[in-house]
Enzyme design. Structure first.
Site, mmCIF file in Angstrom:
data_model
loop_
_atom_site.group_PDB
_atom_site.id
_atom_site.type_symbol
_atom_site.label_atom_id
_atom_site.label_comp_id
_atom_site.label_asym_id
_atom_site.label_seq_id
_atom_site.Cartn_x
_atom_site.Cartn_y
_atom_site.Cartn_z
ATOM 1 N N LYS A 12 -14.184 -124.389 11.826
ATOM 2 C CA LYS A 12 -12.914 -124.964 12.975
ATOM 3 C C LYS A 12 -14.030 -124.850 14.120
ATOM 4 C CE LYS A 12 -8.559 -123.216 12.607
ATOM 5 N NZ LYS A 12 -7.741 -122.202 12.206
ATOM 6 N N GLN A 26 -6.660 -116.149 13.909
ATOM 7 C CA GLN A 26 -6.092 -116.674 13.004
ATOM 8 C C GLN A 26 -4.826 -115.646 11.611
ATOM 9 O OE1 GLN A 26 -7.947 -119.219 11.477
ATOM 10 N NE2 GLN A 26 -6.119 -118.936 10.135
ATOM 11 N N ASP A 86 -3.215 -122.706 20.136
ATOM 12 C CA ASP A 86 -1.833 -122.877 18.932
ATOM 13 C C ASP A 86 -0.837 -123.118 19.471
ATOM 14 O OD1 ASP A 86 -3.111 -122.515 16.656
ATOM 15 O OD2 ASP A 86 -3.149 -120.826 16.047
#
Ligand code: NAD
Length: 321
Positions: free
Chosen positions: A72, A116, A139
């Site tokens: 990422k 994460q 997200d």
């Protein structure tokens, strides 16, 4: 009543059935999307003097998560954005993680925050996701963005379902009136996917582990999205001839010589001959997820300078919510 019936569309058309599915090339699509994002990041910086910044937080040292997080960061740099990595030890307390998120929420150089998952057991993932400011929740998993998706309001969409929707719209165009079945009902993939398809005008069925006959539900689908983590679950008798099949699942399996390879939730060899279109694993949905994370970060940066920049971006097709 929709103007278009499923049988008139490419996904349900008899002429597509039996001819063998065409592959949906998520890798190529994601490459184009990243290129477009890089161009827009440059133009955005020229106009507003702002470089989008993404903070990624990893707690613990799960090797797979470490690889995801580093990828990422790499991709973030590649499109001209700034990347801020926070690698915290497994023993990090929930309070200190929340304190970090508070600081990132207030930092004007950070436009997107991603924690994460999975988190260590002593940390409540819902509490952490909801601590992220909704405008930085790239997200799209917090209550505000989930609620906005539920009610059809603009917000930030979870990356993987957004990527699936982009692929579907680029393949099929208008989705109104199509029957869609989503197998899997997680907050991360299945539920937001079903809502996105509903918002597009599909008639949506959702299957999960307790569904009595998921094969029968799947056979009604012009669009079949599978996200269960159960390798090879979907067989040929689950699929309507000519349907468009999106395989989100990823399972790593051992092969000869001590190597491994990735497989999906769809039995590709069985299903490809009868589907109209199908995503491969790897090279289908996977590459779209990071490309959409970058899109969401750019969107969050646009929101930080006011909605006008969002509208000016002309990105109506991919960020309508
Ligand atoms: P999850 O475990 O949170 O949810 C799985 C869902 O599938 C649940 O709703 C469960 O009820 C349902 N399910 C399980 N077995 C089933 C069965 N036999 N029949 C019907 N439903 C069943 O998983 P998730 O986070 O939603 O991820 C699903 C898969 O997608 C995993 O393989 C994951 O690795 C993959 N994934 C891929 C990407 C990507 O970028 N390509 C992103 C996220 C998740």
């Amino acid at each position: 009543m929709s103007e278009k019936t499923a049988s008139e569309t490419a996904s349900g058309s008899p002429e597509n059935a039996g001819a063998g599915a065409s592959l949906i090339d998520g890798k190529a699509f994601a490459k184009n999307l990243r290129q477009r994002t890089a161009d827009e990041v440059r133009a955005f910086h020229e106009k507003h003097g702002v470089t989008p910044g993404l903070a990624v937080v990893l707690v613990g040292n799960d090797p797979a998560s470490e690889v995801y997080v580093r990828n990422k960061a790499l991709e973030t740099h590649r499109v001209g954005m700034r990347s801020f990595m926070h690698m915290l030890p497994e023993t990090t307390s929930e309070a200190s993680l929340l304190h970090l998120i508070e600081r990132l929420n207030e930092d004007p150089e950070i436009h997107g925050i991603l924690v994460q998952l999975p988190l260590p057991k002593h940390i409540d993932p819902f509490c952490v996701t909801n601590a992220i400011a909704p405008n930085k929740d790239v997200d799209g998993l917090g209550e505000v963005n989930a609620g906005r998706l539920m009610t059809g309001l603009p917000g930030i969409i979870p990356c993987t379902p957004l990527g699936c929707l982009m692929l579907l719209k680029s393949e099929l165009g208008d989705l109104r009136g199509l029957n869609a079945t989503v197998i899997g009902a997680s907050n991360l993939v299945g539920k937001p996917m079903a809502l996105l398809l509903l918002n597009e005008g599909c008639t949506v069925s959702i299957c999960h582990i307790d569904t009595v006959d998921p094969a029968a539900m799947s056979r009604t689908a012009d669009i079949l999205v599978v996200a269960t983590g159960k390798r090879g679950l979907v067989k040929k008798d689950w699929v309507k001839p000519g349907a468009t099949v999106i395989d989100v699942g990823i399972t790593r399996i051992p092969t000869e010589g001590g190597k491994t390879r990735l497989v999906g939730d769809v039995d590709f060899d069985e299903v490809a001959p009868i589907a109209g279109r199908i995503t491969p694993v790897p090279g289908g949905v996977g590459p779209m997820t990071i490309a959409c994370l970058l899109r969401n970060t750019l969107k969050a940066a646009r929101m930080s300078v006011g909605d006008k920049a969002c509208k000016e971006s002309g990105d109506k097709n991919w960020l309508p919510y």
